[in-house]
Design an enzyme around this catalytic site. Structure first.
Site, short mmCIF file in Angstrom:
data_model
loop_
_atom_site.label_atom_id
_atom_site.label_comp_id
_atom_site.label_asym_id
_atom_site.label_seq_id
_atom_site.Cartn_x
_atom_site.Cartn_y
_atom_site.Cartn_z
N ALA A 48 0.83 -1.21 0.00
CA ALA A 48 0.00 0.00 0.00
C ALA A 48 0.86 1.25 0.00
O ALA A 48 2.01 1.23 0.48
CB ALA A 48 -0.92 0.00 1.22
N CYS A 49 0.30 2.35 -0.54
CA CYS A 49 0.96 3.65 -0.47
C CYS A 49 -0.12 4.71 -0.49
O CYS A 49 -1.23 4.46 -0.06
CB CYS A 49 1.94 3.84 -1.62
SG CYS A 49 1.19 3.95 -3.27
N ARG A 50 0.16 5.85 -1.03
CA ARG A 50 -0.81 6.95 -1.01
C ARG A 50 -1.90 6.73 -2.06
O ARG A 50 -3.08 6.91 -1.79
CB ARG A 50 -0.09 8.28 -1.28
CG ARG A 50 -1.00 9.48 -1.32
CD ARG A 50 -0.22 10.77 -1.53
NE ARG A 50 -1.10 11.79 -2.08
CZ ARG A 50 -1.29 11.98 -3.36
NH1 ARG A 50 -0.65 11.25 -4.24
NH2 ARG A 50 -2.12 12.91 -3.79
N MET A 79 -3.96 4.95 0.43
CA MET A 79 -4.48 5.63 1.61
C MET A 79 -5.61 6.60 1.25
O MET A 79 -6.52 6.83 2.04
CB MET A 79 -3.34 6.37 2.31
CG MET A 79 -3.77 7.28 3.44
SD MET A 79 -4.65 6.43 4.77
CE MET A 79 -3.32 5.96 5.83
#
Lengths: 129, 78
Positions: A68-70, A97
């Site tokens: 996961a990331c932004r 996110m």
């Protein structure tokens, strides 16, 4: 989100189901991003993309891993990197996110309160691509 | 002829690196082609993580930051 076939991608809602079933969340955002707004999940790893090449071996090979990331872009590249380095159970969380916070899923950090109200500008800062 | 690749999803830093590569080739007079690679499958093939990445003849020279013109010229004439 992207025309690729190497990595399976799942949404934040499905991610939560997988985490409940024992998958490991790996957040590749940089430190200043995770200090502002973080996934409030007990069982997770944070390995910034800038240190990923040195630290990716911290990720277990015998568990399902959700990257996961932004926004889902950087985590997809990290997932591809893992797939090219002997990891068979890696998926990417699409929309990152941004969507997780938008859905009201658990977050913490200095921007958490704002994120819960959908006001956080933390997610608007480009963490680069 | 040298092959230069600039890999990245097309963010401002990627575009700047690409322009710097074109300028470096022009200024150095070295015979080279400059490719911009934004396709995620190709980026994954090269294990790209932080972007932009500058490659010369399939070798990663700069990653995760903009390479400036002089730096690229030096790399071309190494």
């Amino acid at each position: 989100m992207s025309e690729q076939t190497l990595i399976k991608e799942i949404c934040p809602t499905t991610t939560r189901d997988w985490l409940a079933d024992g998958a490991l969340l790996v957040d590749v955002r940089e430190v200043q991003e995770t200090e502002a707004l973080a996934f409030d999940e007990a069982d997770m790893l944070r390995i910034p993309l800038s240190a990923f090449e040195e630290r990716y071996s911290e990720i277990p090979k015998d568990r399902t891993v959700v990257m996961a990331c932004r926004s889902g872009a950087r985590s997809l590249r990290a997932a591809g990197f893992l797939a090219n380095h002997g990891y068979d159970n890696v998926v990417n969380m699409q929309h990152g996110m941004l969507r997780w916070a938008e859905k009201g899923f658990p977050v913490k950090g200095s921007e958490a309160e704002k994120a819960r109200k959908g006001e956080s500008d933390c997610c608007s800062q480009p963490g680069c691509c | 002829m040298k092959n230069i690749k600039v890999l990245g999803p097309g963010c401002p830093k990627c575009k700047t690196t690409y322009q710097n590569a074109l300028e470096a080739v022009k200024q150095s007079g070295v015979e080279a082609e400059v490719e911009k690679i934004e396709d995620i499958m190709k980026m994954m093939k090269y294990n790209v993580l932080t972007t932009p990445v500058l490659m010369i003849d399939e070798e990663i020279k700069v990653r995760g930051r903009v390479a400036n013109v002089n730096e690229i010229k030096d790399l071309l004439t190494e």
